[in-house]
Design a protein around this motif. Structure first.
Motif, PDB file in Angstrom:
ATOM      1  N   ARG A  60      28.207 -11.444  21.897  1.00  0.00           N
ATOM      2  CA  ARG A  60      27.046 -10.752  22.455  1.00  0.00           C
ATOM      3  C   ARG A  60      25.855 -10.944  21.522  1.00  0.00           C
ATOM      4  O   ARG A  60      25.968 -10.772  20.312  1.00  0.00           O
ATOM      5  N   ILE A  61      24.710 -11.328  22.075  1.00  0.00           N
ATOM      6  CA  ILE A  61      23.469 -11.437  21.318  1.00  0.00           C
ATOM      7  C   ILE A  61      22.534 -10.333  21.795  1.00  0.00           C
ATOM      8  O   ILE A  61      22.287 -10.193  22.991  1.00  0.00           O
ATOM      9  N   ASP A  62      22.015  -9.550  20.854  1.00  0.00           N
ATOM     10  CA  ASP A  62      21.191  -8.403  21.246  1.00  0.00           C
ATOM     11  C   ASP A  62      20.321  -7.985  20.073  1.00  0.00           C
ATOM     12  O   ASP A  62      20.406  -8.543  18.968  1.00  0.00           O
ATOM     13  N   ARG A  63      19.495  -6.961  20.300  1.00  0.00           N
ATOM     14  CA  ARG A  63      18.675  -6.399  19.245  1.00  0.00           C
ATOM     15  C   ARG A  63      19.512  -5.532  18.321  1.00  0.00           C
ATOM     16  O   ARG A  63      20.614  -5.087  18.661  1.00  0.00           O
ATOM     17  N   ASN A  64      18.967  -5.290  17.114  1.00  0.00           N
ATOM     18  CA  ASN A  64      19.702  -4.592  16.071  1.00  0.00           C
ATOM     19  C   ASN A  64      20.316  -3.273  16.534  1.00  0.00           C
ATOM     20  O   ASN A  64      21.513  -3.045  16.381  1.00  0.00           O
ATOM     21  N   GLN A  65      19.489  -2.376  17.080  1.00  0.00           N
ATOM     22  CA  GLN A  65      19.967  -1.041  17.406  1.00  0.00           C
ATOM     23  C   GLN A  65      21.029  -1.075  18.494  1.00  0.00           C
ATOM     24  O   GLN A  65      21.985  -0.292  18.459  1.00  0.00           O
ATOM     25  N   MET A  66      20.887  -1.992  19.440  1.00  0.00           N
ATOM     26  CA  MET A  66      21.883  -2.117  20.505  1.00  0.00           C
ATOM     27  C   MET A  66      23.241  -2.546  19.930  1.00  0.00           C
ATOM     28  O   MET A  66      24.292  -2.067  20.361  1.00  0.00           O
ATOM     29  N   LEU A  67      23.214  -3.443  18.946  1.00  0.00           N
ATOM     30  CA  LEU A  67      24.459  -3.885  18.322  1.00  0.00           C
ATOM     31  C   LEU A  67      25.088  -2.760  17.504  1.00  0.00           C
ATOM     32  O   LEU A  67      26.315  -2.588  17.500  1.00  0.00           O
ATOM     33  N   ILE A  68      24.250  -2.002  16.795  1.00  0.00           N
ATOM     34  CA  ILE A  68      24.762  -0.870  16.016  1.00  0.00           C
ATOM     35  C   ILE A  68      25.407   0.151  16.942  1.00  0.00           C
ATOM     36  O   ILE A  68      26.486   0.686  16.659  1.00  0.00           O
ATOM     37  N   ASN A  69      24.745   0.426  18.065  1.00  0.00           N
ATOM     38  CA  ASN A  69      25.304   1.378  19.038  1.00  0.00           C
ATOM     39  C   ASN A  69      26.643   0.892  19.582  1.00  0.00           C
ATOM     40  O   ASN A  69      27.599   1.671  19.726  1.00  0.00           O
ATOM     41  N   ALA A  70      26.710  -0.409  19.883  1.00  0.00           N
ATOM     42  CA  ALA A  70      27.949  -0.973  20.428  1.00  0.00           C
ATOM     43  C   ALA A  70      29.065  -0.938  19.392  1.00  0.00           C
ATOM     44  O   ALA A  70      30.223  -0.641  19.706  1.00  0.00           O
ATOM     45  N   PHE A  71      28.731  -1.216  18.143  1.00  0.00           N
ATOM     46  CA  PHE A  71      29.730  -1.178  17.077  1.00  0.00           C
ATOM     47  C   PHE A  71      30.231   0.246  16.869  1.00  0.00           C
ATOM     48  O   PHE A  71      31.435   0.485  16.724  1.00  0.00           O
ATOM     49  N   THR A  72      29.309   1.204  16.865  1.00  0.00           N
ATOM     50  CA  THR A  72      29.676   2.614  16.696  1.00  0.00           C
ATOM     51  C   THR A  72      30.576   3.086  17.840  1.00  0.00           C
ATOM     52  O   THR A  72      31.497   3.889  17.640  1.00  0.00           O
ATOM     53  N   ALA A  73      30.309   2.555  19.047  1.00  0.00           N
ATOM     54  CA  ALA A  73      31.113   2.920  20.218  1.00  0.00           C
ATOM     55  C   ALA A  73      32.428   2.146  20.280  1.00  0.00           C
ATOM     56  O   ALA A  73      33.180   2.271  21.250  1.00  0.00           O
ATOM     57  N   LYS A  74      32.676   1.317  19.259  1.00  0.00           N
ATOM     58  CA  LYS A  74      33.914   0.534  19.137  1.00  0.00           C
ATOM     59  C   LYS A  74      34.075  -0.514  20.236  1.00  0.00           C
ATOM     60  O   LYS A  74      35.198  -0.890  20.589  1.00  0.00           O
ATOM     61  N   SER A  75      32.962  -0.979  20.780  1.00  0.00           N
ATOM     62  CA  SER A  75      33.029  -2.063  21.753  1.00  0.00           C
ATOM     63  C   SER A  75      32.789  -3.421  21.091  1.00  0.00           C
ATOM     64  O   SER A  75      32.825  -4.459  21.757  1.00  0.00           O
ATOM     65  N   LEU A  76      32.556  -3.425  19.768  1.00  0.00           N
ATOM     66  CA  LEU A  76      32.461  -4.652  18.982  1.00  0.00           C
ATOM     67  C   LEU A  76      33.376  -4.532  17.775  1.00  0.00           C
ATOM     68  O   LEU A  76      33.483  -3.462  17.169  1.00  0.00           O
ATOM     69  N   ASP A  77      34.032  -5.628  17.419  1.00  0.00           N
ATOM     70  CA  ASP A  77      34.872  -5.650  16.225  1.00  0.00           C
ATOM     71  C   ASP A  77      34.071  -6.032  14.988  1.00  0.00           C
ATOM     72  O   ASP A  77      34.447  -5.676  13.862  1.00  0.00           O
ATOM     73  N   MET A  78      32.980  -6.771  15.214  1.00  0.00           N
ATOM     74  CA  MET A  78      32.180  -7.239  14.092  1.00  0.00           C
ATOM     75  C   MET A  78      30.768  -7.541  14.587  1.00  0.00           C
ATOM     76  O   MET A  78      30.578  -7.943  15.737  1.00  0.00           O
ATOM     77  N   ALA A  79      29.771  -7.324  13.714  1.00  0.00           N
ATOM     78  CA  ALA A  79      28.390  -7.586  14.112  1.00  0.00           C
ATOM     79  C   ALA A  79      27.596  -8.093  12.921  1.00  0.00           C
ATOM     80  O   ALA A  79      27.725  -7.586  11.806  1.00  0.00           O
ATOM     81  N   LEU A  80      26.775  -9.108  13.166  1.00  0.00           N
ATOM     82  CA  LEU A  80      25.866  -9.661  12.157  1.00  0.00           C
ATOM     83  C   LEU A  80      24.469  -9.153  12.491  1.00  0.00           C
ATOM     84  O   LEU A  80      23.905  -9.512  13.523  1.00  0.00           O
ATOM     85  N   ILE A  81      23.928  -8.293  11.624  1.00  0.00           N
ATOM     86  CA  ILE A  81      22.671  -7.616  11.936  1.00  0.00           C
ATOM     87  C   ILE A  81      21.741  -7.604  10.723  1.00  0.00           C
ATOM     88  O   ILE A  81      22.127  -7.952   9.611  1.00  0.00           O
ATOM     89  N   TRP A  82      20.494  -7.176  10.970  1.00  0.00           N
ATOM     90  CA  TRP A  82      19.579  -6.897   9.873  1.00  0.00           C
ATOM     91  C   TRP A  82      19.921  -5.529   9.294  1.00  0.00           C
ATOM     92  O   TRP A  82      20.265  -4.612  10.021  1.00  0.00           O
TER      93      TRP A  82
END
Length: 299
Positions: A130-152
């Motif tokens: 998934r490619i998205d903006r920072n906050q969207m990725l953080i939200n998805a990671f917090t919701a446990k829908s991502l195993d790993m995220a590369l963010i600012w």
């Protein structure tokens, strides 16, 4: 002085990398199911083999020396190749599913090479990206829908993450943009930015405010492609990094205050310790580090 050996101990390299990734060699010992003294002994052994110190104590913090930073990149690659060779010889295939996310800046510059290499080597692992903006990725990671995220690196995340390094921020504009003219005439500097909240937008406006330079937002976008299109059209100037930068845009100007740097972070699910995720994380870290100029220090 002892002669530098012709080879490095693989297990010592593994302890070294584990200690750096964990943030301490005590935590690394737990993950490797070894005693802290055993891991410390392997670090000393590795330093003897290299003929130089790899880490240095500064107060409560442990920092990599210049030699340690150099070795870290090679160590990751050596261990990856070693493990791949063993799996190939044994006929073992990695299995499972990994859900990863990347900030938009890394979509074209990091993801194709990383996922292409990984998929060719480990076809048994299913990857959802998934490619998205920072906050969207953080939200998805917090919701446990991502195993790993590369963010600012966001300001609120300081401990529960892996800071890869610091990436320089740049003023980016069309080559014909009249920055000098805007400043000379006292016109508000036209800015192109993401809608709030945005870390880079905040950096741009904050450093202009400190320098007493007036500004105005002339274009906002939900996507990075929209930002690049507006800057290419000459609508204004923006603050980003060189990650994913279009070749026809100009970088930097001495007329504006330096916007500083921004950390690149890998978020990883604490309950995932499988080999496939670890390997993919190493590939992502190696790819992202080419944009950094100051790497992390470790507690």
């Amino acid at each position: 002085m002892e002669k530098v050996p012709s080879s490095l101990d693989t297990e010592a390299l593994r302890s070294f990398v584990a200690g750096i990734d964990a943030g301490s060699f005590a935590l690394a010992a737990q993950r490797l199911c070894r005693s802290t003294s055993a891991v410390s002994a392997q670090l000393k052994k590795l330093e003897q083999q290299c003929g130089t110190a790899l880490t240095i104590k500064k107060g409560r913090h442990l920092e990599l020396t210049a030699s340690g930073e150099i070795l870290l990149g090679y160590a990751r690659r050596l261990l990856t190749l070693n493990d791949e060779a063993l799996r190939a010889v044994k006929g073992e295939l990695l299995q499972g599913e990994i859900r990863i996310g990347m900030q938009e800046d890394f979509g074209e510059s990091v993801m194709p090479g990383v996922l292409g290499h990984f998929s060719r080597q480990h076809s048994g692992v299913k990857i959802t990206a998934r490619i998205d903006r920072n906050q969207m990725l953080i939200n998805a990671f917090t919701a446990k829908s991502l195993d790993m995220a590369l963010i600012w690196q966001p300001p609120e995340l300081t401990n529960d993450n892996m800071l890869i390094g610091q990436c320089p921020l740049e003023w980016i504009h069309h080559p014909d943009a009249d920055v000098a003219g805007w400043l000379k005439r006292g016109e508000p500097l036209p800015l192109v930015a993401f809608e709030s909240p945005c870390v880079m937008r905040s950096r741009a406006t904050s450093c202009l405010d400190r320098a007493g330079i007036p500004w105005r937002i002339v274009f906002t976008s939900h996507s990075l492609s929209g930002i690049w299109a507006a800057v290419q059209a000459g609508l204004g100037i923006t603050v980003r990094t060189r990650a994913g930068l279009p070749a026809n845009l100009a970088i930097g100007t001495d007329l504006l205050p330096a916007p500083g740097s921004l950390g690149i972070t890998v978020l990883r699910a604490e309950n995932r310790h499988d080999e496939a995720l670890t390997l993919l994380q190493q590939l992502m870290v190696d790819a992202a580090q080419r944009f950094t100029h100051v790497r992390r220090t470790f507690a």
